[in-house]
Motif scaffolding. Sequence first.
Motif, mmCIF file in Angstrom:
data_model
loop_
_atom_site.group_PDB
_atom_site.id
_atom_site.type_symbol
_atom_site.label_atom_id
_atom_site.label_comp_id
_atom_site.label_asym_id
_atom_site.label_seq_id
_atom_site.Cartn_x
_atom_site.Cartn_y
_atom_site.Cartn_z
ATOM 1 N N MET A 1 12.866 -3.943 -9.495
ATOM 2 C CA MET A 1 12.361 -3.103 -8.422
ATOM 3 C C MET A 1 11.094 -2.414 -8.927
ATOM 4 O O MET A 1 11.076 -1.868 -10.006
ATOM 5 C CB MET A 1 13.427 -2.073 -8.068
ATOM 6 N N ASN A 2 10.034 -2.468 -8.144
ATOM 7 C CA ASN A 2 8.813 -1.797 -8.559
ATOM 8 C C ASN A 2 8.431 -0.729 -7.532
ATOM 9 O O ASN A 2 9.088 -0.564 -6.506
ATOM 10 C CB ASN A 2 7.683 -2.806 -8.800
ATOM 11 N N ARG A 3 7.377 0.009 -7.808
ATOM 12 C CA ARG A 3 7.001 1.142 -6.951
ATOM 13 C C ARG A 3 6.670 0.741 -5.523
ATOM 14 O O ARG A 3 6.990 1.448 -4.586
ATOM 15 C CB ARG A 3 5.822 1.894 -7.559
ATOM 16 N N SER A 4 6.013 -0.398 -5.329
ATOM 17 C CA SER A 4 5.659 -0.805 -3.971
ATOM 18 C C SER A 4 6.922 -1.146 -3.175
ATOM 19 O O SER A 4 7.021 -0.835 -1.994
ATOM 20 C CB SER A 4 4.663 -1.961 -3.967
ATOM 21 N N GLU A 5 7.929 -1.751 -3.824
ATOM 22 C CA GLU A 5 9.193 -2.018 -3.146
ATOM 23 C C GLU A 5 9.905 -0.706 -2.823
ATOM 24 O O GLU A 5 10.450 -0.547 -1.730
ATOM 25 C CB GLU A 5 10.091 -2.908 -4.013
ATOM 26 N N ASP A 6 9.896 0.240 -3.772
ATOM 27 C CA ASP A 6 10.508 1.548 -3.525
ATOM 28 C C ASP A 6 9.865 2.243 -2.334
ATOM 29 O O ASP A 6 10.555 2.859 -1.519
ATOM 30 C CB ASP A 6 10.389 2.449 -4.755
ATOM 31 N N LYS A 7 8.535 2.153 -2.216
ATOM 32 C CA LYS A 7 7.841 2.784 -1.092
ATOM 33 C C LYS A 7 8.259 2.152 0.231
ATOM 34 O O LYS A 7 8.499 2.849 1.212
ATOM 35 C CB LYS A 7 6.325 2.665 -1.256
ATOM 36 N N TRP A 60 21.468 -6.775 6.322
ATOM 37 C CA TRP A 60 21.196 -6.518 4.915
ATOM 38 C C TRP A 60 19.721 -6.819 4.676
ATOM 39 O O TRP A 60 19.212 -7.816 5.164
ATOM 40 C CB TRP A 60 22.058 -7.418 4.034
ATOM 41 N N LEU A 61 19.052 -5.943 3.928
ATOM 42 C CA LEU A 61 17.627 -6.103 3.689
ATOM 43 C C LEU A 61 17.341 -6.216 2.204
ATOM 44 O O LEU A 61 17.782 -5.380 1.412
ATOM 45 C CB LEU A 61 16.846 -4.927 4.272
ATOM 46 N N GLU A 62 16.611 -7.247 1.857
ATOM 47 C CA GLU A 62 16.154 -7.475 0.487
ATOM 48 C C GLU A 62 14.661 -7.188 0.480
ATOM 49 O O GLU A 62 13.892 -7.885 1.143
ATOM 50 C CB GLU A 62 16.430 -8.919 0.075
ATOM 51 N N PHE A 63 14.244 -6.151 -0.227
ATOM 52 C CA PHE A 63 12.837 -5.760 -0.248
ATOM 53 C C PHE A 63 12.115 -6.441 -1.392
ATOM 54 O O PHE A 63 12.613 -6.496 -2.522
ATOM 55 C CB PHE A 63 12.711 -4.241 -0.372
ATOM 56 N N LYS A 64 10.945 -6.968 -1.079
ATOM 57 C CA LYS A 64 10.073 -7.597 -2.064
ATOM 58 C C LYS A 64 8.709 -6.931 -1.985
ATOM 59 O O LYS A 64 8.296 -6.451 -0.926
ATOM 60 C CB LYS A 64 9.924 -9.099 -1.782
ATOM 61 N N ARG A 65 8.018 -6.931 -3.092
ATOM 62 C CA ARG A 65 6.709 -6.275 -3.095
ATOM 63 C C ARG A 65 5.773 -6.982 -2.112
ATOM 64 O O ARG A 65 5.831 -8.212 -1.970
ATOM 65 C CB ARG A 65 6.117 -6.215 -4.489
ATOM 66 N N PRO A 66 4.933 -6.210 -1.449
ATOM 67 C CA PRO A 66 3.971 -6.821 -0.523
ATOM 68 C C PRO A 66 3.087 -7.824 -1.266
ATOM 69 O O PRO A 66 2.603 -7.551 -2.353
ATOM 70 C CB PRO A 66 3.150 -5.627 -0.021
ATOM 71 N N GLY A 67 2.932 -8.995 -0.696
ATOM 72 C CA GLY A 67 2.069 -10.007 -1.280
ATOM 73 C C GLY A 67 2.685 -10.811 -2.403
ATOM 74 O O GLY A 67 2.004 -11.587 -3.052
ATOM 75 N N GLY A 68 3.970 -10.639 -2.655
ATOM 76 C CA GLY A 68 4.571 -11.405 -3.740
ATOM 77 C C GLY A 68 6.063 -11.196 -3.824
ATOM 78 O O GLY A 68 6.663 -10.499 -3.035
ATOM 79 N N VAL A 91 14.401 -10.641 4.418
ATOM 80 C CA VAL A 91 13.571 -10.387 3.242
ATOM 81 C C VAL A 91 12.367 -9.617 3.767
ATOM 82 O O VAL A 91 11.643 -10.089 4.650
ATOM 83 C CB VAL A 91 13.157 -11.694 2.540
ATOM 84 N N VAL A 92 12.177 -8.410 3.246
ATOM 85 C CA VAL A 92 11.228 -7.451 3.810
ATOM 86 C C VAL A 92 10.114 -7.149 2.820
ATOM 87 O O VAL A 92 10.366 -6.896 1.649
ATOM 88 C CB VAL A 92 11.971 -6.140 4.180
ATOM 89 N N ARG A 93 8.874 -7.147 3.324
ATOM 90 C CA ARG A 93 7.719 -6.751 2.512
ATOM 91 C C ARG A 93 7.056 -5.491 3.062
ATOM 92 O O ARG A 93 6.227 -4.888 2.404
ATOM 93 C CB ARG A 93 6.705 -7.888 2.457
ATOM 94 N N ASP A 94 7.431 -5.105 4.277
ATOM 95 C CA ASP A 94 6.838 -3.936 4.934
ATOM 96 C C ASP A 94 7.959 -3.154 5.620
ATOM 97 O O ASP A 94 8.508 -3.602 6.629
ATOM 98 C CB ASP A 94 5.799 -4.414 5.954
ATOM 99 N N GLY A 95 8.297 -2.006 5.051
ATOM 100 C CA GLY A 95 9.405 -1.207 5.568
ATOM 101 C C GLY A 95 9.206 -0.734 6.994
ATOM 102 O O GLY A 95 10.145 -0.721 7.799
ATOM 103 N N ARG A 96 7.985 -0.348 7.333
ATOM 104 C CA ARG A 96 7.724 0.127 8.697
ATOM 105 C C ARG A 96 7.828 -1.013 9.700
ATOM 106 O O ARG A 96 8.345 -0.836 10.801
ATOM 107 C CB ARG A 96 6.359 0.798 8.774
#
Length: 122
Positions: A1-7, A60-68, A91-96
Motif C-alpha cells: 500500500m502506498n500513499r496514493s492508494e491511501d489517499k 469489495w474494493l481493491e485500490f491500486k495506485r493511479p496509473g499503475g 479494482v479502483v484507481r480513483d476513490g472519488r
Amino acid sequence: MNRSEDKEIRDFLLAIGSAPNVHVQRVHVLKTQLPSGAYLTSTLPGTPDVYCCFEGKHLWLEFKRPGGGRAEESQKVWHKALTSAGGEVWVVRDGRAAARDVAARAGETTRLAIERALESMK
C-alpha cells in the motif's frame, strides 16, 4: 500500500461513509512478528482493501495506485471467490470516481448524500 492508494481509499471513505443505508469498512491488515521470526497477519493475503454494503449490494474494493499497479495472484483468488458468492469486486484507481459509481447505483437518498459529500470535497 502506498500513499496514493491511501489517499484514494480516504477519499472513497469520506464520500461514502456518511451516506444513509451504507456500511463501509476499511480492511486493515495487522502484522505481528512472532518470537520465531515468522509473521502472523489479521487477514489472508489478497483480501480487498475496503468492504462496502449498500441497499443489498455487497461490494469489495481493491485500490491500486493511479496509473499503475495490478492485482496479485492472491488478490485474483479472492476476487473469484467473492464474485462466485454473489459479491462484486472493483479494482479502483480513483476513490472519488468509485464513490460516484456507487452513487449512480444507489437509491435517491443515498445518491444525494454521496453527491453532497463529493461536492464538499472539492
